[in-house]
Design a protein around this motif. Structure first.
Motif, PDB file in Angstrom:
ATOM      1  N   LEU A 198       0.836  -1.197   0.000  1.00 36.75           N
ATOM      2  CA  LEU A 198       0.000   0.000   0.000  1.00 36.75           C
ATOM      3  C   LEU A 198       0.869   1.243   0.000  1.00 36.75           C
ATOM      4  O   LEU A 198       1.808   1.349   0.784  1.00 36.75           O
ATOM      5  CB  LEU A 198      -0.890   0.004   1.253  1.00 36.75           C
ATOM      6  CG  LEU A 198      -1.709  -1.263   1.471  1.00 36.75           C
ATOM      7  CD1 LEU A 198      -2.370  -1.230   2.852  1.00 36.75           C
ATOM      8  CD2 LEU A 198      -2.763  -1.406   0.374  1.00 36.75           C
ATOM      9  N   ASP A 199       0.544   2.161  -0.900  1.00 31.55           N
ATOM     10  CA  ASP A 199       1.245   3.449  -0.950  1.00 31.55           C
ATOM     11  C   ASP A 199       0.266   4.479  -0.391  1.00 31.55           C
ATOM     12  O   ASP A 199      -0.675   4.882  -1.066  1.00 31.55           O
ATOM     13  CB  ASP A 199       1.611   3.746  -2.409  1.00 31.55           C
ATOM     14  CG  ASP A 199       2.286   5.100  -2.568  1.00 31.55           C
ATOM     15  OD1 ASP A 199       2.573   5.764  -1.561  1.00 31.55           O
ATOM     16  OD2 ASP A 199       2.530   5.481  -3.734  1.00 31.55           O
ATOM     17  N   VAL A 200       0.488   4.837   0.872  1.00 27.24           N
ATOM     18  CA  VAL A 200      -0.436   5.758   1.531  1.00 27.24           C
ATOM     19  C   VAL A 200       0.162   7.159   1.468  1.00 27.24           C
ATOM     20  O   VAL A 200       1.215   7.432   2.045  1.00 27.24           O
ATOM     21  CB  VAL A 200      -0.705   5.323   2.986  1.00 27.24           C
ATOM     22  CG1 VAL A 200      -1.670   6.293   3.664  1.00 27.24           C
ATOM     23  CG2 VAL A 200      -1.278   3.907   3.009  1.00 27.24           C
ATOM     24  N   LYS A 201      -0.527   8.021   0.725  1.00 29.72           N
ATOM     25  CA  LYS A 201       0.006   9.358   0.473  1.00 29.72           C
ATOM     26  C   LYS A 201      -0.280  10.295   1.633  1.00 29.72           C
ATOM     27  O   LYS A 201      -1.342  10.221   2.255  1.00 29.72           O
ATOM     28  CB  LYS A 201      -0.643   9.944  -0.780  1.00 29.72           C
ATOM     29  CG  LYS A 201      -0.574   9.064  -2.004  1.00 29.72           C
ATOM     30  CD  LYS A 201       0.804   9.065  -2.590  1.00 29.72           C
ATOM     31  CE  LYS A 201       0.824   8.380  -3.945  1.00 29.72           C
ATOM     32  NZ  LYS A 201       2.203   8.107  -4.358  1.00 29.72           N
ATOM     33  N   THR A 202       0.650  11.203   1.857  1.00 31.45           N
ATOM     34  CA  THR A 202       0.438  12.255   2.844  1.00 31.45           C
ATOM     35  C   THR A 202       0.905  13.579   2.245  1.00 31.45           C
ATOM     36  O   THR A 202       1.762  13.591   1.381  1.00 31.45           O
ATOM     37  CB  THR A 202       1.184  11.913   4.153  1.00 31.45           C
ATOM     38  OG1 THR A 202       1.005  12.988   5.071  1.00 31.45           O
ATOM     39  CG2 THR A 202       2.671  11.719   3.943  1.00 31.45           C
ATOM     40  N   GLY A 203       0.313  14.680   2.680  1.00 32.21           N
ATOM     41  CA  GLY A 203       0.674  15.983   2.117  1.00 32.21           C
ATOM     42  C   GLY A 203      -0.515  16.623   1.425  1.00 32.21           C
ATOM     43  O   GLY A 203      -1.586  16.013   1.328  1.00 32.21           O
ATOM     44  N   SER A 204      -0.317  17.828   0.907  1.00 35.68           N
ATOM     45  CA  SER A 204      -1.448  18.649   0.460  1.00 35.68           C
ATOM     46  C   SER A 204      -2.292  17.983  -0.630  1.00 35.68           C
ATOM     47  O   SER A 204      -3.493  18.201  -0.707  1.00 35.68           O
ATOM     48  CB  SER A 204      -0.943  20.001  -0.037  1.00 35.68           C
ATOM     49  OG  SER A 204      -0.407  19.877  -1.339  1.00 35.68           O
ATOM     50  N   GLY A 205      -1.675  17.160  -1.486  1.00 32.49           N
ATOM     51  CA  GLY A 205      -2.434  16.571  -2.587  1.00 32.49           C
ATOM     52  C   GLY A 205      -3.064  15.245  -2.225  1.00 32.49           C
ATOM     53  O   GLY A 205      -3.667  14.588  -3.065  1.00 32.49           O
ATOM     54  N   ALA A 206      -2.904  14.824  -0.956  1.00 34.30           N
ATOM     55  CA  ALA A 206      -3.342  13.482  -0.570  1.00 34.30           C
ATOM     56  C   ALA A 206      -4.736  13.504   0.028  1.00 34.30           C
ATOM     57  O   ALA A 206      -5.213  14.521   0.531  1.00 34.30           O
ATOM     58  CB  ALA A 206      -2.365  12.880   0.429  1.00 34.30           C
ATOM     59  N   PHE A 207      -5.356  12.353  -0.008  1.00 34.69           N
ATOM     60  CA  PHE A 207      -6.654  12.132   0.601  1.00 34.69           C
ATOM     61  C   PHE A 207      -6.572  12.368   2.120  1.00 34.69           C
ATOM     62  O   PHE A 207      -7.495  12.872   2.751  1.00 34.69           O
ATOM     63  CB  PHE A 207      -7.011  10.684   0.288  1.00 34.69           C
ATOM     64  CG  PHE A 207      -8.386  10.297   0.670  1.00 34.69           C
ATOM     65  CD1 PHE A 207      -9.461  10.798  -0.029  1.00 34.69           C
ATOM     66  CD2 PHE A 207      -8.606   9.432   1.722  1.00 34.69           C
ATOM     67  CE1 PHE A 207     -10.740  10.444   0.337  1.00 34.69           C
ATOM     68  CE2 PHE A 207      -9.884   9.075   2.075  1.00 34.69           C
ATOM     69  CZ  PHE A 207     -10.960   9.583   1.388  1.00 34.69           C
ATOM     70  N   MET A 208      -5.438  11.996   2.714  1.00 33.16           N
ATOM     71  CA  MET A 208      -5.178  12.202   4.142  1.00 33.16           C
ATOM     72  C   MET A 208      -3.987  13.151   4.246  1.00 33.16           C
ATOM     73  O   MET A 208      -2.842  12.696   4.321  1.00 33.16           O
ATOM     74  CB  MET A 208      -4.755  10.882   4.792  1.00 33.16           C
ATOM     75  CG  MET A 208      -5.830   9.857   4.908  1.00 33.16           C
ATOM     76  SD  MET A 208      -6.616  10.034   6.498  1.00 33.16           S
ATOM     77  CE  MET A 208      -8.306   9.800   6.102  1.00 33.16           C
ATOM     78  N   PRO A 209      -4.214  14.454   4.212  1.00 34.11           N
ATOM     79  CA  PRO A 209      -3.073  15.382   4.182  1.00 34.11           C
ATOM     80  C   PRO A 209      -2.150  15.267   5.401  1.00 34.11           C
ATOM     81  O   PRO A 209      -0.939  15.370   5.263  1.00 34.11           O
ATOM     82  CB  PRO A 209      -3.744  16.750   4.127  1.00 34.11           C
ATOM     83  CG  PRO A 209      -5.123  16.507   3.633  1.00 34.11           C
ATOM     84  CD  PRO A 209      -5.503  15.145   4.106  1.00 34.11           C
ATOM     85  N   LYS A 210      -2.704  15.032   6.587  1.00 32.70           N
ATOM     86  CA  LYS A 210      -1.875  14.999   7.795  1.00 32.70           C
ATOM     87  C   LYS A 210      -1.180  13.653   7.962  1.00 32.70           C
ATOM     88  O   LYS A 210      -1.798  12.613   7.825  1.00 32.70           O
ATOM     89  CB  LYS A 210      -2.744  15.251   9.030  1.00 32.70           C
ATOM     90  CG  LYS A 210      -3.230  16.671   9.142  1.00 32.70           C
ATOM     91  CD  LYS A 210      -3.377  17.052  10.627  1.00 32.70           C
ATOM     92  CE  LYS A 210      -3.938  18.440  10.795  1.00 32.70           C
ATOM     93  NZ  LYS A 210      -5.408  18.473  10.564  1.00 32.70           N
ATOM     94  N   ARG A 211       0.096  13.721   8.331  1.00 31.92           N
ATOM     95  CA  ARG A 211       0.888  12.503   8.404  1.00 31.92           C
ATOM     96  C   ARG A 211       0.362  11.518   9.452  1.00 31.92           C
ATOM     97  O   ARG A 211       0.306  10.324   9.224  1.00 31.92           O
ATOM     98  CB  ARG A 211       2.361  12.831   8.653  1.00 31.92           C
ATOM     99  CG  ARG A 211       3.283  11.654   8.466  1.00 31.92           C
ATOM    100  CD  ARG A 211       4.572  12.042   7.790  1.00 31.92           C
ATOM    101  NE  ARG A 211       5.015  13.357   8.231  1.00 31.92           N
ATOM    102  CZ  ARG A 211       5.914  13.564   9.208  1.00 31.92           C
ATOM    103  NH1 ARG A 211       6.470  12.556   9.801  1.00 31.92           N
ATOM    104  NH2 ARG A 211       6.259  14.787   9.537  1.00 31.92           N
ATOM    105  N   GLU A 212      -0.036  12.018  10.612  1.00 29.89           N
ATOM    106  CA  GLU A 212      -0.515  11.112  11.678  1.00 29.89           C
ATOM    107  C   GLU A 212      -1.746  10.337  11.193  1.00 29.89           C
ATOM    108  O   GLU A 212      -1.912   9.157  11.515  1.00 29.89           O
ATOM    109  CB  GLU A 212      -0.906  11.867  12.953  1.00 29.89           C
ATOM    110  CG  GLU A 212       0.147  12.802  13.526  1.00 29.89           C
ATOM    111  CD  GLU A 212       0.237  14.103  12.736  1.00 29.89           C
ATOM    112  OE1 GLU A 212      -0.728  14.892  12.784  1.00 29.89           O
ATOM    113  OE2 GLU A 212       1.259  14.341  12.056  1.00 29.89           O
TER     114      GLU A 212
END
Ligand code: URA
Ligand code: CA
Length: 436
Positions: A198-212
């Motif tokens: 699984l490649d779980v994206k984080t950051g402004s363009g991601a579905f879940m922007p916050k890393r936690e």
């Protein structure tokens, strides 16, 4: 059993049994639990959460709500990859042929783009003649013959999830970790893989922007994999800026071909090697990540991955000459060079804004049945961290209409600083079954 009692039980923060969860999902799929009851149930889950066992039961109930692909006719272990959705995320088009070129089967079902994120199927369809609609037997035969096939995800997979997602979308219950994790994993499990990267994206363009949040989602999905007996690992990866240099369907196919030829952007290449390495280890092909990584680097160098992409294209009806002649891909009528108004370091390239702009150019769907323009998109000439002179080209916009306001909108995606920006890792961390 009554839906009312199960809603009440979850509302009061109690744990539901496997049979109770199975009841809610199967009766809902049959139309015997009403939408308003399921909406109340989702809201109860939103506030009370679910423990790992409940979440796994929910996932399996949804996976079992429709047809499950039986891939046992494919020899070898099938490791599927999934990305939570990024901007310019061309990884599948690169990782899949690279892994297949090592002799490890890739039997992949992918989706179309929705909103500001693209989908692999749309990208592949920009190759003239390419079809993603294959019957199950043809799919299996092709994987046995050439180790790779990519088809569009069947409508009959996890129907409970499709109903539930539409309901969550209009009842403010999308962003619940157990509901998201079970939604994603139910479709993966129904698609027949033996294990998942699984490649779980984080950051402004991601579905879940916050890393936690991204880490919590990843841990939940890895734990579902464990409960379901499917080895699963997750990488938490950066989606502050778009991945690679291009965003848009045909442009990303071009970039995939260039990357497989060894001429790709650093970030896109690195992410593909890391995801591919995890796939080779889970498949039992390599002992360690380092060994797998090195093998994949060799496949890039020898262009074995590029050759595999050509085989994939020709097996699914596409024009394989596209590998040597990129002009076969759809081309937009206008190319507008966007130049910097100042000098300085690029601090940030807003992935979400770029994704939305590319969608507005016509590359993405506003609604599920919108038609899309495969040729349009944005090509970045620079990435975050680069030092730019005034008037240097930052991006090229490929459009089928002359640009009006979009020029300024593209400039708006870039922020600058006078000192070098802090380095952002591409891969934040890896989550394995030992971590959950
Ligand atoms: N993607 C999915 O497939 N399901 C969700 O709930 C959210 C994102
Ligand atoms: Ca098998």
């Amino acid at each position: 059993m009554r839906a009312y009692d199960l809603i009440l039980k979850k509302r009061n923060g109690m744990e539901l049994s496997s049979a109770e969860i199975e009841f809610m999902i199967s009766k809902y799929t049959e139309g015997l639990v009403a939408d308003y009851q399921m909406a109340a149930f989702c809201m109860a889950v939103y506030f009370q959460g679910m423990n790992p066992r409940e979440t796994a039961d929910l996932t399996l109930a949804m996976a079992n709500s429709g047809k499950k692909y039986d891939l046992s006719g494919i020899s070898g272990t099938i490791i599927d990859k999934h990305s939570t959705g990024g901007v310019g995320d061309t990884t599948t088009l690169i990782v899949a042929p690279l892994v297949a070129s090592c002799g490890v089967p890739v039997a992949k079902m992918s989706g179309r783009g929705l909103g500001h994120t693209g989908g692999t199927i749309d990208k592949l369809e920009s190759i003239p003649g390419f079809t993603c609609e294959l019957e199950q037997n043809a799919f299996i035969d092709q994987v046995n013959a050439i180790k790779i096939s990519i088809i569009s995800q069947s409508e009959i997979i996890a129907p409970a999830d499709r109903l539930l997602y539409a309901l969550r979308d209009v009842t403010a219950t999308v962003d619940s970790i157990p509901l998201i994790a079970s939604s994603i994993m139910s479709k993966k499990i129904a698609a027949g893989g033996d294990g998942f990267v699984l490649d779980v994206k984080t950051g402004s363009g991601a579905f879940m922007p916050k890393r936690e949040q991204a880490i919590r989602l990843a841990k939940t999905m890895v734990s579902i994999g464990r409960e379901a007996g499917k080895p699963t690992v997750a990488l938490i990866t950066d989606m502050e800026q778009p991945l690679g240099y291009t965003i848009g369907n045909a442009l990303e196919v071009r970039e995939a071909i260039q990357t497989l030829a060894g001429e790709g952007a650093w970030d896109l290449t690195e992410l593909c090697l890391r995801i591919g390495a995890e796939m080779l280890v889970l498949a039992g092909h390599s002992q360690t990540d380092a060994e797998a990584y090195q093998l994949l680097q060799e496949k890039l160098k020898s262009k074995a991955g590029l050759f595999k992409l050509r085989e994939l294209i020709s097996s699914q009806g596409g024009n394989p000459n596209v590998i040597d002649d990129l002009s076969i891909l759809p081309q937009a009528q206008y190319q507008t060079f966007v130049k910097s108004e100042r000098s300085g370091y690029i601090k940030k390239i807003d992935a979400l804004k770029i994704g939305k702009l590319v969608m507005q150019l016509g590359a993405g769907r506003q609604k599920k049945d919108s038609t899309i323009d495969l040729s349009v998109g944005i090509e970045l000439k620079q990435k975050a961290g680069a030092y730019i002179q005034q008037d240097q080209v930052l991006a090229v916009v490929h459009s089928n209409q002359p640009l009006s306001t979009e020029y300024a909108d593209v400039l708006d995606c870039f922020t600058f600083s006078q000192s070098p920006p802090r380095y952002q890792p591409l891969i934040w961390q890896k989550i394995t079954q030992e971590d959950v």
